[in-house]
Design a protein around this motif. Structure first.
Motif, PDB file in Angstrom:
ATOM      1  N   GLY A  47      -7.804  12.572 -75.704  1.00 57.73           N
ATOM      2  CA  GLY A  47      -7.497  13.866 -75.106  1.00 57.73           C
ATOM      3  C   GLY A  47      -6.129  13.897 -74.470  1.00 57.73           C
ATOM      4  O   GLY A  47      -5.538  14.946 -74.295  1.00 57.73           O
ATOM      5  N   ARG A  48      -5.611  12.722 -74.143  1.00 55.93           N
ATOM      6  CA  ARG A  48      -4.286  12.655 -73.522  1.00 55.93           C
ATOM      7  C   ARG A  48      -3.210  12.573 -74.603  1.00 55.93           C
ATOM      8  O   ARG A  48      -2.144  13.153 -74.489  1.00 55.93           O
ATOM      9  CB  ARG A  48      -4.217  11.444 -72.607  1.00 55.93           C
ATOM     10  CG  ARG A  48      -2.903  11.284 -71.872  1.00 55.93           C
ATOM     11  CD  ARG A  48      -2.920  10.067 -70.949  1.00 55.93           C
ATOM     12  NE  ARG A  48      -3.149   8.841 -71.692  1.00 55.93           N
ATOM     13  CZ  ARG A  48      -4.243   8.114 -71.619  1.00 55.93           C
ATOM     14  NH1 ARG A  48      -5.234   8.489 -70.835  1.00 55.93           N
ATOM     15  NH2 ARG A  48      -4.377   7.006 -72.323  1.00 55.93           N
ATOM     16  N   ARG A  49      -3.489  11.777 -75.657  1.00 52.67           N
ATOM     17  CA  ARG A  49      -2.623  11.644 -76.819  1.00 52.67           C
ATOM     18  C   ARG A  49      -1.218  11.173 -76.476  1.00 52.67           C
ATOM     19  O   ARG A  49      -0.258  11.435 -77.212  1.00 52.67           O
ATOM     20  CB  ARG A  49      -2.574  12.970 -77.603  1.00 52.67           C
ATOM     21  CG  ARG A  49      -3.897  13.276 -78.273  1.00 52.67           C
ATOM     22  CD  ARG A  49      -3.994  14.710 -78.684  1.00 52.67           C
ATOM     23  NE  ARG A  49      -2.987  15.065 -79.670  1.00 52.67           N
ATOM     24  CZ  ARG A  49      -3.255  15.307 -80.949  1.00 52.67           C
ATOM     25  NH1 ARG A  49      -4.481  15.192 -81.406  1.00 52.67           N
ATOM     26  NH2 ARG A  49      -2.303  15.673 -81.783  1.00 52.67           N
ATOM     27  N   THR A  50      -1.071  10.497 -75.376  1.00 56.68           N
ATOM     28  CA  THR A  50       0.177   9.840 -75.041  1.00 56.68           C
ATOM     29  C   THR A  50       0.030   8.372 -75.424  1.00 56.68           C
ATOM     30  O   THR A  50      -0.871   7.695 -74.920  1.00 56.68           O
ATOM     31  CB  THR A  50       0.485   9.942 -73.537  1.00 56.68           C
ATOM     32  OG1 THR A  50       0.644  11.317 -73.200  1.00 56.68           O
ATOM     33  CG2 THR A  50       1.749   9.185 -73.194  1.00 56.68           C
ATOM     34  N   PRO A  51       0.856   7.844 -76.321  1.00 57.96           N
ATOM     35  CA  PRO A  51       0.682   6.465 -76.807  1.00 57.96           C
ATOM     36  C   PRO A  51       1.091   5.420 -75.776  1.00 57.96           C
ATOM     37  O   PRO A  51       2.138   4.775 -75.894  1.00 57.96           O
ATOM     38  CB  PRO A  51       1.578   6.436 -78.052  1.00 57.96           C
ATOM     39  CG  PRO A  51       2.619   7.465 -77.793  1.00 57.96           C
ATOM     40  CD  PRO A  51       1.967   8.545 -76.985  1.00 57.96           C
ATOM     41  N   LEU A  77       6.435   6.159 -82.705  1.00 56.40           N
ATOM     42  CA  LEU A  77       6.616   5.401 -83.939  1.00 56.40           C
ATOM     43  C   LEU A  77       5.615   4.246 -84.010  1.00 56.40           C
ATOM     44  O   LEU A  77       4.971   4.024 -85.044  1.00 56.40           O
ATOM     45  CB  LEU A  77       8.050   4.865 -84.010  1.00 56.40           C
ATOM     46  CG  LEU A  77       8.355   3.866 -85.121  1.00 56.40           C
ATOM     47  CD1 LEU A  77       8.126   4.494 -86.492  1.00 56.40           C
ATOM     48  CD2 LEU A  77       9.782   3.343 -84.992  1.00 56.40           C
ATOM     49  N   GLY A  78       5.487   3.493 -82.912  1.00 51.95           N
ATOM     50  CA  GLY A  78       4.557   2.367 -82.894  1.00 51.95           C
ATOM     51  C   GLY A  78       3.127   2.802 -83.115  1.00 51.95           C
ATOM     52  O   GLY A  78       2.375   2.177 -83.889  1.00 51.95           O
ATOM     53  N   ALA A  79       2.720   3.885 -82.450  1.00 52.19           N
ATOM     54  CA  ALA A  79       1.357   4.391 -82.623  1.00 52.19           C
ATOM     55  C   ALA A  79       1.128   4.876 -84.041  1.00 52.19           C
ATOM     56  O   ALA A  79       0.058   4.648 -84.634  1.00 52.19           O
ATOM     57  CB  ALA A  79       1.085   5.511 -81.624  1.00 52.19           C
ATOM     58  N   MET A  97       1.023  -1.842 -88.113  1.00 53.83           N
ATOM     59  CA  MET A  97       1.149  -2.601 -86.871  1.00 53.83           C
ATOM     60  C   MET A  97      -0.247  -2.758 -86.281  1.00 53.83           C
ATOM     61  O   MET A  97      -1.183  -2.068 -86.722  1.00 53.83           O
ATOM     62  CB  MET A  97       2.087  -1.879 -85.879  1.00 53.83           C
ATOM     63  CG  MET A  97       3.553  -2.154 -86.106  1.00 53.83           C
ATOM     64  SD  MET A  97       4.605  -1.558 -84.753  1.00 53.83           S
ATOM     65  CE  MET A  97       6.137  -2.412 -85.168  1.00 53.83           C
ATOM     66  N   PRO A  98      -0.420  -3.665 -85.322  1.00 52.62           N
ATOM     67  CA  PRO A  98      -1.749  -3.837 -84.711  1.00 52.62           C
ATOM     68  C   PRO A  98      -2.329  -2.513 -84.254  1.00 52.62           C
ATOM     69  O   PRO A  98      -1.666  -1.729 -83.576  1.00 52.62           O
ATOM     70  CB  PRO A  98      -1.450  -4.764 -83.519  1.00 52.62           C
ATOM     71  CG  PRO A  98      -0.271  -5.558 -83.963  1.00 52.62           C
ATOM     72  CD  PRO A  98       0.567  -4.612 -84.760  1.00 52.62           C
ATOM     73  N   ARG A  99      -3.566  -2.244 -84.629  1.00 54.10           N
ATOM     74  CA  ARG A  99      -4.166  -0.940 -84.378  1.00 54.10           C
ATOM     75  C   ARG A  99      -4.332  -0.629 -82.900  1.00 54.10           C
ATOM     76  O   ARG A  99      -4.454   0.534 -82.522  1.00 54.10           O
ATOM     77  CB  ARG A  99      -5.515  -0.850 -85.099  1.00 54.10           C
ATOM     78  CG  ARG A  99      -5.331  -0.781 -86.608  1.00 54.10           C
ATOM     79  CD  ARG A  99      -6.624  -0.681 -87.347  1.00 54.10           C
ATOM     80  NE  ARG A  99      -6.364  -0.622 -88.792  1.00 54.10           N
ATOM     81  CZ  ARG A  99      -7.292  -0.718 -89.711  1.00 54.10           C
ATOM     82  NH1 ARG A  99      -8.552  -0.891 -89.344  1.00 54.10           N
ATOM     83  NH2 ARG A  99      -6.990  -0.654 -90.992  1.00 54.10           N
ATOM     84  N   TRP A 100      -4.318  -1.638 -82.075  1.00 55.17           N
ATOM     85  CA  TRP A 100      -4.409  -1.407 -80.629  1.00 55.17           C
ATOM     86  C   TRP A 100      -3.279  -0.513 -80.140  1.00 55.17           C
ATOM     87  O   TRP A 100      -3.449   0.264 -79.197  1.00 55.17           O
ATOM     88  CB  TRP A 100      -4.370  -2.745 -79.900  1.00 55.17           C
ATOM     89  CG  TRP A 100      -4.336  -2.615 -78.413  1.00 55.17           C
ATOM     90  CD1 TRP A 100      -5.389  -2.402 -77.575  1.00 55.17           C
ATOM     91  CD2 TRP A 100      -3.163  -2.682 -77.572  1.00 55.17           C
ATOM     92  NE1 TRP A 100      -4.961  -2.335 -76.276  1.00 55.17           N
ATOM     93  CE2 TRP A 100      -3.605  -2.499 -76.246  1.00 55.17           C
ATOM     94  CE3 TRP A 100      -1.807  -2.883 -77.820  1.00 55.17           C
ATOM     95  CZ2 TRP A 100      -2.721  -2.513 -75.166  1.00 55.17           C
ATOM     96  CZ3 TRP A 100      -0.925  -2.898 -76.760  1.00 55.17           C
ATOM     97  CH2 TRP A 100      -1.382  -2.716 -75.447  1.00 55.17           C
ATOM     98  N   LEU A 101      -2.117  -0.590 -80.797  1.00 53.41           N
ATOM     99  CA  LEU A 101      -0.967   0.200 -80.368  1.00 53.41           C
ATOM    100  C   LEU A 101      -1.227   1.698 -80.458  1.00 53.41           C
ATOM    101  O   LEU A 101      -0.628   2.483 -79.728  1.00 53.41           O
ATOM    102  CB  LEU A 101       0.261  -0.148 -81.223  1.00 53.41           C
ATOM    103  CG  LEU A 101       0.892  -1.519 -81.021  1.00 53.41           C
ATOM    104  CD1 LEU A 101       2.053  -1.713 -81.966  1.00 53.41           C
ATOM    105  CD2 LEU A 101       1.341  -1.708 -79.587  1.00 53.41           C
ATOM    106  N   GLY A 102      -2.115   2.104 -81.355  1.00 56.99           N
ATOM    107  CA  GLY A 102      -2.391   3.530 -81.507  1.00 56.99           C
ATOM    108  C   GLY A 102      -3.803   3.919 -81.140  1.00 56.99           C
ATOM    109  O   GLY A 102      -4.240   5.039 -81.414  1.00 56.99           O
ATOM    110  N   SER A 103      -4.522   3.015 -80.497  1.00 55.92           N
ATOM    111  CA  SER A 103      -5.947   3.257 -80.223  1.00 55.92           C
ATOM    112  C   SER A 103      -6.196   4.160 -79.024  1.00 55.92           C
ATOM    113  O   SER A 103      -7.338   4.527 -78.753  1.00 55.92           O
ATOM    114  CB  SER A 103      -6.673   1.915 -79.996  1.00 55.92           C
ATOM    115  OG  SER A 103      -6.158   1.264 -78.835  1.00 55.92           O
TER     116      SER A 103
END
Length: 433
Positions: free
Chosen positions: A315-319, A294-296, A304-310
């Motif tokens: 390739g890992r796609r784990t937030p 959700l956060g990502a 939300m701050p873009r760092w949360l989904g950066s």
């Protein structure tokens, strides 16, 4: 995204999805809430359990239908955006995301009370165990949904079996005298018990944030939801019934331990501690998995701050960034409660108030998004029930409202990247895994 029989590229199977959903809904409620409900309503707390289970049928169907039609990491925030626009989505997203770390110490604290009951150490043991559970779940989620879902499957099998054993061995010791007088605190007590028990029935909404992780959301989410609903009904009503029938007014903070110890002797008390810890790890695992996605997802849209989904395009796609924030806040709440001398369940009503408010927004969105027929009827019934839950919760809904307003102010002060459009419909993110 439109309903489809095609998969999303996710990896979660029906069995794993059932385990994740079961842990989120069954969660820690069965550990201590039967005792708290008895304190509020006496034997009539059974009415609160039954009413909330009845409400869960359309509620579960509603969120399953939403997840099947709009599989996305944003969950309720995505449904709110599609139905009501960005502002409502931002508010519910912020309120829900920040409620998870506020509620995590409550969930972990239920298990910590069992550990303290078994090994001693009092409040210090509870704080240490609470923090340890949060850290263990953080590690599980750090390595991705496949690892956490696999562990969850094993946990779900163990806890369902053990809880069923508790019910079966306790039934012969039920004393019908413990059910009289029935309405010891009147009908208002039943309402108070229902407000507390909202915690036990939260979970349908967070699993919607994991909808994109299913191999085939349109087919598998409904199946996992149906299985979970059947299992939860048996276990919740069974545990609530034997807690009243066997323990009566003598229930403590660890009723499962008291039930097994009464049936098998003191040696069985540590077994219920294991059950409590497994239930807690499973529940928080589902919530952390959903909250991080959700956060990502909110970060990708600029809510939300873009760092949360950066970190989801490597390739890992784990937030992991969003997960780290959830874990850090959860530990901060735990430490803060310890410093202030508060119990770990001090934020229980605030968390349930958030869940109730999220249900209102999610079900209201469902009324607009779902087609006519049974899905629409379920959504309308769920909306009415959710509004009633908010009323029962009372002042506790003010915090998520304030949090949502803070999120709205934050987003209004920065330039937001517009959501991408796919096939004429807006979407917040690729499925997060």
């Amino acid at each position: 995204m439109s309903p489809s029989s095609e998969g999303t590229g996710g990896t979660v199977t029906v069995v794993q999805g059932t385990a994740l959903t079961l842990a989120a809904v069954l969660g820690t409620g069965v550990i201590s809430l039967p005792a708290l409900a008895i304190d509020a309503a006496g034997p009539a707390s059974l009415l609160a359990w039954a009413a909330l289970l009845l409400i869960s049928v359309p509620l579960a169907a509603t969120f399953a239908a939403l997840g099947a039609r709009h599989p996305d990491g944003g969950g309720v925030a995505t449904y709110a955006r599609l139905a009501f626009g960005e502002r409502v989505s931002t508010m519910v997203g912020w309120g829900f995301f920040l409620a998870i770390p506020i509620g995590a110490p409550v969930a972990a604290g239920f298990a910590a009370a069992y550990v303290a009951d078994a090994v001693g150490g009092g409040r210090t043991t509870e704080v240490v165990v609470t923090a340890a559970v949060i850290c263990v779940v953080a590690v599980m989620n750090w390595f991705g949904i496949q690892v956490s879902a696999g562990v969850q499957l094993a946990i779900a099998a163990v806890i369902a079996t053990l809880l069923l054993v508790v019910i079966v061995v306790s039934l012969p010791r039920v004393d019908t005298a413990n059910f009289t007088p029935f309405l010891t605190h009147g009908w208002s007590g039943v309402g108070s018990a229902a407000a507390v028990l909202v915690w036990a029935f939260a979970g349908w909404e967070i699993v919607s944030s994991l909808s994109a992780e299913y191999r085939n959301p349109a087919r598998d989410i409904g199946r996992a939801t149906s299985i979970t609903l059947a299992v939860v009904t048996v276990l919740y009503l069974g545990i609530a019934f034997v807690t009243i029938g066997v323990l009566g007014n003598a229930e403590g903070r660890a009723p499962l331990a008291d039930l097994l110890a009464g049936a098998f002797g003191g040696w069985a008390r540590p077994l219920t501690t294991v059950v409590a810890v497994l239930l807690t790890v499973g529940a928080i695992n589902s919530y952390f998995a959903g909250a991080s996605r959700l956060g990502a997802s909110l970060a990708i849209t600029g809510a939300m701050p873009r760092w949360l989904g950066s970190d989801i395009g490597d390739g890992r796609r784990t937030p992991r960034h969003a997960l780290s924030v959830v874990v850090a806040l959860g530990l901060a709440v735990t430490i803060g409660e310890a410093v202030l001398g508060l119990k770990t369940d001090a934020t229980l009503l605030v968390t349930t108030g958030t869940f109730a408010l999220v249900y209102v927004v999610g079900t209201a969105a469902a009324v607009r998004l779902l087609p006519g027929g049974w899905p629409r009827v379920a959504a309308v019934l769920s909306l009415a029930a959710s509004v009633a839950l908010v009323v029962l919760t009372g002042w506790a809904v003010l915090l998520p409202i304030a949090t949502g307003l803070a999120g709205l102010v934050w987003t209004s002060r920065r330039t937001r990247r517009q959501p991408r459009t796919i096939g004429g419909e807006t979407t917040v993110a690729e499925p997060l895994r």
